[in-house]
Design an enzyme around this catalytic site. Structure first.
Site, PDB file in Angstrom:
ATOM      1  N   SER A   1     -13.943   8.004 -82.898  1.00  0.00           N
ATOM      2  CA  SER A   1     -14.570   6.693 -82.958  1.00  0.00           C
ATOM      3  C   SER A   1     -13.639   5.653 -83.564  1.00  0.00           C
ATOM      4  O   SER A   1     -12.817   5.956 -84.443  1.00  0.00           O
ATOM      5  CB  SER A   1     -15.843   6.769 -83.800  1.00  0.00           C
ATOM      6  OG  SER A   1     -16.376   5.480 -84.053  1.00  0.00           O
TER       7      SER A   1
ATOM      8  N   TYR B   1     -15.000   0.104 -79.958  1.00  0.00           N
ATOM      9  CA  TYR B   1     -15.855  -1.053 -80.154  1.00  0.00           C
ATOM     10  C   TYR B   1     -14.962  -2.275 -80.013  1.00  0.00           C
ATOM     11  O   TYR B   1     -13.937  -2.382 -80.705  1.00  0.00           O
ATOM     12  CB  TYR B   1     -16.475  -1.050 -81.552  1.00  0.00           C
ATOM     13  CG  TYR B   1     -17.509   0.021 -81.799  1.00  0.00           C
ATOM     14  CD1 TYR B   1     -18.741  -0.011 -81.148  1.00  0.00           C
ATOM     15  CD2 TYR B   1     -17.268   1.051 -82.699  1.00  0.00           C
ATOM     16  CE1 TYR B   1     -19.706   0.964 -81.387  1.00  0.00           C
ATOM     17  CE2 TYR B   1     -18.222   2.028 -82.948  1.00  0.00           C
ATOM     18  CZ  TYR B   1     -19.436   1.978 -82.292  1.00  0.00           C
ATOM     19  OH  TYR B   1     -20.382   2.945 -82.528  1.00  0.00           O
TER      20      TYR B   1
ATOM     21  N   THR C   1     -18.142   1.456 -75.965  1.00  0.00           N
ATOM     22  CA  THR C   1     -19.558   1.445 -76.349  1.00  0.00           C
ATOM     23  C   THR C   1     -20.086   0.025 -76.220  1.00  0.00           C
ATOM     24  O   THR C   1     -19.483  -0.925 -76.734  1.00  0.00           O
ATOM     25  CB  THR C   1     -19.746   1.960 -77.786  1.00  0.00           C
ATOM     26  OG1 THR C   1     -19.340   3.330 -77.832  1.00  0.00           O
ATOM     27  CG2 THR C   1     -21.195   1.852 -78.218  1.00  0.00           C
TER      28      THR C   1
ATOM     29  N   ARG D   1     -31.093   0.219 -89.680  1.00  0.00           N
ATOM     30  CA  ARG D   1     -31.207   1.616 -90.091  1.00  0.00           C
ATOM     31  C   ARG D   1     -31.787   1.656 -91.503  1.00  0.00           C
ATOM     32  O   ARG D   1     -31.080   1.524 -92.497  1.00  0.00           O
ATOM     33  CB  ARG D   1     -29.846   2.293 -89.999  1.00  0.00           C
ATOM     34  CG  ARG D   1     -29.289   2.207 -88.569  1.00  0.00           C
ATOM     35  CD  ARG D   1     -27.854   2.649 -88.454  1.00  0.00           C
ATOM     36  NE  ARG D   1     -27.311   2.292 -87.137  1.00  0.00           N
ATOM     37  CZ  ARG D   1     -26.059   2.490 -86.770  1.00  0.00           C
ATOM     38  NH1 ARG D   1     -25.194   3.030 -87.624  1.00  0.00           N
ATOM     39  NH2 ARG D   1     -25.647   2.128 -85.566  1.00  0.00           N
TER      40      ARG D   1
ATOM     41  N   LYS E   1     -20.256   3.731 -72.497  1.00  0.00           N
ATOM     42  CA  LYS E   1     -21.300   4.415 -73.272  1.00  0.00           C
ATOM     43  C   LYS E   1     -22.356   3.420 -73.743  1.00  0.00           C
ATOM     44  O   LYS E   1     -22.028   2.345 -74.244  1.00  0.00           O
ATOM     45  CB  LYS E   1     -20.675   5.096 -74.491  1.00  0.00           C
ATOM     46  CG  LYS E   1     -21.652   5.833 -75.398  1.00  0.00           C
ATOM     47  CD  LYS E   1     -20.916   6.496 -76.546  1.00  0.00           C
ATOM     48  CE  LYS E   1     -21.847   7.299 -77.429  1.00  0.00           C
ATOM     49  NZ  LYS E   1     -22.764   6.437 -78.229  1.00  0.00           N
TER      50      LYS E   1
ATOM     51  N   HIS F   1     -27.681   5.335 -78.389  1.00  0.00           N
ATOM     52  CA  HIS F   1     -26.949   5.404 -79.659  1.00  0.00           C
ATOM     53  C   HIS F   1     -27.664   6.327 -80.640  1.00  0.00           C
ATOM     54  O   HIS F   1     -27.683   6.077 -81.855  1.00  0.00           O
ATOM     55  CB  HIS F   1     -26.795   3.999 -80.255  1.00  0.00           C
ATOM     56  CG  HIS F   1     -25.493   3.790 -80.967  1.00  0.00           C
ATOM     57  ND1 HIS F   1     -24.452   3.075 -80.434  1.00  0.00           N
ATOM     58  CD2 HIS F   1     -25.042   4.210 -82.177  1.00  0.00           C
ATOM     59  CE1 HIS F   1     -23.437   3.039 -81.269  1.00  0.00           C
ATOM     60  NE2 HIS F   1     -23.773   3.736 -82.348  1.00  0.00           N
TER      61      HIS F   1
ATOM     62  N   ARG G   1     -30.195   4.764 -82.947  1.00  0.00           N
ATOM     63  CA  ARG G   1     -29.723   4.076 -84.145  1.00  0.00           C
ATOM     64  C   ARG G   1     -29.542   2.569 -83.945  1.00  0.00           C
ATOM     65  O   ARG G   1     -29.139   1.870 -84.870  1.00  0.00           O
ATOM     66  CB  ARG G   1     -28.396   4.692 -84.607  1.00  0.00           C
ATOM     67  CG  ARG G   1     -28.540   6.140 -85.014  1.00  0.00           C
ATOM     68  CD  ARG G   1     -27.209   6.870 -85.067  1.00  0.00           C
ATOM     69  NE  ARG G   1     -26.306   6.350 -86.074  1.00  0.00           N
ATOM     70  CZ  ARG G   1     -26.390   6.664 -87.372  1.00  0.00           C
ATOM     71  NH1 ARG G   1     -27.344   7.467 -87.803  1.00  0.00           N
ATOM     72  NH2 ARG G   1     -25.520   6.170 -88.234  1.00  0.00           N
TER      73      ARG G   1
ATOM     74  N   ASP H   1     -26.494  11.584 -73.835  1.00  0.00           N
ATOM     75  CA  ASP H   1     -26.645  12.003 -75.220  1.00  0.00           C
ATOM     76  C   ASP H   1     -27.973  11.487 -75.765  1.00  0.00           C
ATOM     77  O   ASP H   1     -28.754  10.864 -75.042  1.00  0.00           O
ATOM     78  CB  ASP H   1     -25.449  11.569 -76.077  1.00  0.00           C
ATOM     79  CG  ASP H   1     -25.448  10.092 -76.458  1.00  0.00           C
ATOM     80  OD1 ASP H   1     -26.441   9.383 -76.227  1.00  0.00           O
ATOM     81  OD2 ASP H   1     -24.441   9.637 -77.013  1.00  0.00           O
ATOM     82  N   THR H   2     -28.230  11.775 -77.031  1.00  0.00           N
ATOM     83  CA  THR H   2     -29.432  11.401 -77.788  1.00  0.00           C
ATOM     84  C   THR H   2     -30.514  12.465 -77.648  1.00  0.00           C
ATOM     85  O   THR H   2     -31.008  12.733 -76.552  1.00  0.00           O
ATOM     86  CB  THR H   2     -30.003  10.033 -77.384  1.00  0.00           C
ATOM     87  OG1 THR H   2     -29.008   9.015 -77.531  1.00  0.00           O
ATOM     88  CG2 THR H   2     -31.205   9.676 -78.270  1.00  0.00           C
ATOM     89  N   GLY H   3     -30.837  13.079 -78.770  1.00  0.00           N
ATOM     90  CA  GLY H   3     -31.954  14.014 -78.834  1.00  0.00           C
ATOM     91  C   GLY H   3     -31.602  15.459 -78.591  1.00  0.00           C
ATOM     92  O   GLY H   3     -32.491  16.316 -78.610  1.00  0.00           O
TER      93      GLY H   3
ATOM     94  N   ARG I   1     -25.078  14.563 -83.701  1.00  0.00           N
ATOM     95  CA  ARG I   1     -25.716  15.081 -84.906  1.00  0.00           C
ATOM     96  C   ARG I   1     -25.595  16.597 -85.001  1.00  0.00           C
ATOM     97  O   ARG I   1     -25.421  17.134 -86.095  1.00  0.00           O
ATOM     98  CB  ARG I   1     -27.197  14.699 -84.918  1.00  0.00           C
ATOM     99  CG  ARG I   1     -27.501  13.258 -85.281  1.00  0.00           C
ATOM    100  CD  ARG I   1     -28.996  13.050 -85.376  1.00  0.00           C
ATOM    101  NE  ARG I   1     -29.345  11.670 -85.716  1.00  0.00           N
ATOM    102  CZ  ARG I   1     -29.571  10.714 -84.827  1.00  0.00           C
ATOM    103  NH1 ARG I   1     -29.444  10.978 -83.528  1.00  0.00           N
ATOM    104  NH2 ARG I   1     -29.917   9.496 -85.217  1.00  0.00           N
TER     105      ARG I   1
END
Length: 404
Positions: A136, A160, A186, A195, A276, A300, A303, A331-333, A355
């Site tokens: 990243s 970014y 991204t 958050r 992304k 994301h 997030r 992605d995610t979850g 994660r």
């Protein structure tokens, strides 16, 4: 009447299987992890609350994250039986090159904050496993040092776009010179998501020594010792920041990012280009028209925008819209190998996990990341066998449907 007798030693001895004690505390700790949620529980005990919550949490009411995980729970598999699954092939072609598993290790910010071994540990696991790893812009190891830590790994650089376009160009050039295979832009961070766990914990980067963190440090002395006795956090793309994550994002990221920037990156980057953060089919189709080689359906990790679309539900619409013109990643979850198999059956070419491996990193550094990848590998293989497929190419929507 049941007739009883006292068992003889010769009968008891075969039943006694006392394993030798594991003297290595790290190995002993990780031996209790059989799933990604197991690693999460270990990470919770090993890491200061603010750091754990930064990884574990999501935006606002965290509805997006809950819905993403619920979608995978709502999925129903439809196995075929009487198929020869004595050998299964978990390999997948990702961006035109073979990967031993159908997922990549996603880019994550501030990784050395979770564990002092940080990005180099993750890159080395990816190298050993034969899967891609994304560094990243907000990583805590430089582009060059990460490349040196895992020279044979398939490395992607996640970008970014900053308000200073020349600084962004320099980052892209550094990634190219360091041998990164792909560039990942991204696009879902016009401003920082709210958050709330970070807000309530008062998280700063790097963590500040306050009365609250000092009290928490008494419960996690090893984490603080490692943070304070290893080199200061160095970011992949800038030297230092003192403040909150949201303040950093709002200060540096450019809210004027547009489709024109996708065209600009396509001009200055001649390798694979991944976009992304796509959350609808028209946007996905547009970036493909502009030269993207792959799109990542992602909110994301929940997030950024709360109550964002659920990627598993969006996936078939995007596949129908772009066909085979570009790879679709998701992605995610994702918390299990079965989730990855389900996404592929629903139309994804591959997945990214974030994660899941960060829980491993917090639980046990590089060895914990390896444990996470090993868990996912076993779960992918087992799910394939139970579905009756010996190759991921055999999967289609007939194997997995959403119940609701």
């Amino acid at each position: 009447m049941v007739r009883r007798q006292i068992p003889r030693w010769s009968e008891l001895r075969p039943l006694l299987r006392v394993a030798p004690p594991e003297l290595n505390p790290l190995e002993r700790r990780l031996s209790h992890a059989h799933t990604i949620p197991d690693l999460r529980r270990i990470a919770y005990r090993r890491t200061p609350r603010a750091v754990f919550d930064y990884t574990d949490g999501a935006a606002e009411g965290e509805t997006s994250l809950r819905r993403a995980r619920q979608a995978f729970r709502d999925l129903e598999f439809h196995p075929s039986v009487l198929r020869d699954v004595s050998d299964v092939d978990t390999g997948r072609e990702i961006l035109g090159r073979p990967s031993t598993l159908p997922f990549s290790l996603a880019p994550t910010g501030f990784t050395r904050m979770m564990n002092h071994e940080g990005e180099p540990a993750v890159a080395r696991v990816a190298e050993r496993a034969g899967i891609p790893y994304g560094l990243s812009t907000m990583g805590t190891t430089s582009v060059e040092d990460t490349a040196a830590a895992a020279p044979e790994a398939r490395k992607w650089f996640q970008l970014y776009v900053w308000r200073d376009r020349e600084a962004s160009r320099e980052l892209v050039q550094r990634a190219k010179e360091a041998g990164y295979e792909a560039l990942m832009l991204t696009v879902d961070t016009a401003v920082a998501g709210a958050r709330m766990r970070d807000v309530r914990n008062g998280l700063t980067i790097p963590p500040s020594l306050t009365l609250k963190t000092i009290a928490d440090g008494a419960l996690h002395p090893a984490w603080w010792f490692n943070l304070l006795t290893t080199e200061p956090l160095q970011f992949a793309s800038f030297k230092r920041w003192e403040g909150t994550v949201a303040e950093l994002m709002n200060e540096m990221f450019d809210p004027s990012l547009s489709f024109a920037d996708v065209e600009w990156l396509r001009e200055i980057w001649d390798g694979p280009l991944i976009i992304k953060g796509l959350q609808n089919a028209p946007d996905a189709a547009k970036v493909v028209e502009l030269g993207a080689d792959a799109v990542i359906l992602s909110n994301h990790g929940g997030r950024q925008l709360d109550r964002a679309p659920t990627m598993l539900e969006l996936l078939p619409k995007v596949r129908e819209r772009i066909g085979d013109r570009a790879e679709i990643m998701l992605d995610t979850g994702i918390l299990s190998g079965a989730d990855i198999v389900a996404a592929i059956a629903r139309g994804a070419d591959s997945c990214l996990v974030g994660r899941a491996y960060l829980y491993g990193l917090m639980a046990g550094g590089q060895r914990g990341v390896q444990k996470a990848v090993d868990i996912l590998r076993v779960e992918v293989e087992r799910t394939m066998r139970l579905l009756g497929v010996s190759s991921l190419d055999q999967l289609d929507s007939s194997y997995a449907t959403l119940r609701r």
